[in-house]
Design an enzyme around this catalytic site. Structure first.
Site, mmCIF file in Angstrom:
data_model
loop_
_atom_site.group_PDB
_atom_site.id
_atom_site.type_symbol
_atom_site.label_atom_id
_atom_site.label_comp_id
_atom_site.label_asym_id
_atom_site.label_seq_id
_atom_site.Cartn_x
_atom_site.Cartn_y
_atom_site.Cartn_z
ATOM 1 N N CYS A 79 -23.159 1.677 117.491
ATOM 2 C CA CYS A 79 -23.664 2.195 118.757
ATOM 3 C C CYS A 79 -24.976 1.511 119.186
ATOM 4 C CB CYS A 79 -23.818 3.716 118.681
ATOM 5 S SG CYS A 79 -23.933 4.534 120.285
ATOM 6 N N ARG A 113 -21.653 8.916 131.150
ATOM 7 C CA ARG A 113 -21.728 8.860 129.696
ATOM 8 C C ARG A 113 -20.332 8.916 129.104
ATOM 9 N NH1 ARG A 113 -26.064 9.194 126.662
ATOM 10 N NH2 ARG A 113 -25.833 9.595 124.438
ATOM 11 N N HIS A 179 -18.704 6.339 116.105
ATOM 12 C CA HIS A 179 -19.337 7.240 115.141
ATOM 13 C C HIS A 179 -18.234 7.931 114.356
ATOM 14 C CE1 HIS A 179 -23.250 6.806 117.078
ATOM 15 N NE2 HIS A 179 -22.705 7.084 118.255
#
Length: 224
Positions: A79, A113, A179
């Site tokens: 990330c 997002r 993740h």
């Protein structure tokens, strides 16, 4: 940097080595420590803007990671770490920050997002299985000529620039927005990193039913 469980990637690598009889230890590097160039494998996690800026500054001041990658030590960047290792990234306030320059990528904030499960098809040699992860970022990462995509998105957003790419690879560096932690969900990726660190072609398989179950559950969640 280690949000969303990214610190678990190192734990998984250590355990998969120990189960095969290797003596493996984790070396945690903080802002109080110079970055050593002698480690066998490096993992970096995600972070918010402030920690990301601090990490960038620290890696530029102590270039042990860059030196290790130059000799071929594998690096897993998750990330925000993709952005830190890139050429530059913009913060949420629009400030452009020079990156470490290990990945030929640039990152700018996107309006929306990206949050949720992501499934991808690997685009590099050594991986054949579908990859799964949890993405939570607002970065739009564009890959330059010297890097290539890590994977192609089948479900989710990925790099966020509309080209279907996820992550980036250059030299010994693998960057991904997954993740999870990523290596808990993707044991094939964990073992690819380990074979590169050890300089071997393959490792003995591990019969871990709980890992297989987690993988099945996460793949199913991503396909819903």
């Amino acid at each position: 940097m280690g949000t969303y469980g990214d610190g678990g990637n190192a734990l998984i690598l250590r355990q998969r080595l120990r189960l095969r009889g290797y003596d493996a230890e984790i070396v945690e590097i903080t802002l109080a420590d110079p970055v050593p160039n002698s480690l066998d494998l490096y993992t970096l996690g995600g972070a918010e803007d402030y920690a990301q800026r601090l990490a960038t500054r620290h890696l530029l001041q102590y270039p042990g990671l860059q030196q290790a990658a130059e000799r071929g030590a594998p690096v897993l960047a998750i990330c925000a770490a993709i952005q830190v290792l890139g050429n530059w990234y913009e913060t949420s306030s629009g400030e452009r920050v020079d990156g470490v320059g290990m990945l030929d990528v640039t990152t700018a904030p996107q309006e929306t997002r990206s949050i949720g499960e992501v499934l991808t098809t690997p685009a590099i040699d050594g991986l054949t299985s579908t990859l799964s992860g949890f993405e939570n970022h607002r970065g739009g990462t564009t890959i330059g000529a010297d890097a290539k995509p890590f994977a192609r998105v089948t479900h989710g957003v990925g790099n966020g620039v509309g080209d279907g790419t996820e992550g980036a690879v250059q030299g010994s560096v693998i960057g991904t927005y997954m993740h999870g932690p990523a290596l808990a969900r993707n044991p094939e990726l964990a073992d690819l990193l380990l074979t590169r660190a050890l300089g071997v072609d393959s490792l003995p398989p591990l019969d871990l039913g709980e890992v297989d179950q987690l993988r099945r559950e996460r793949l199913a969640a991503g396909r819903r």
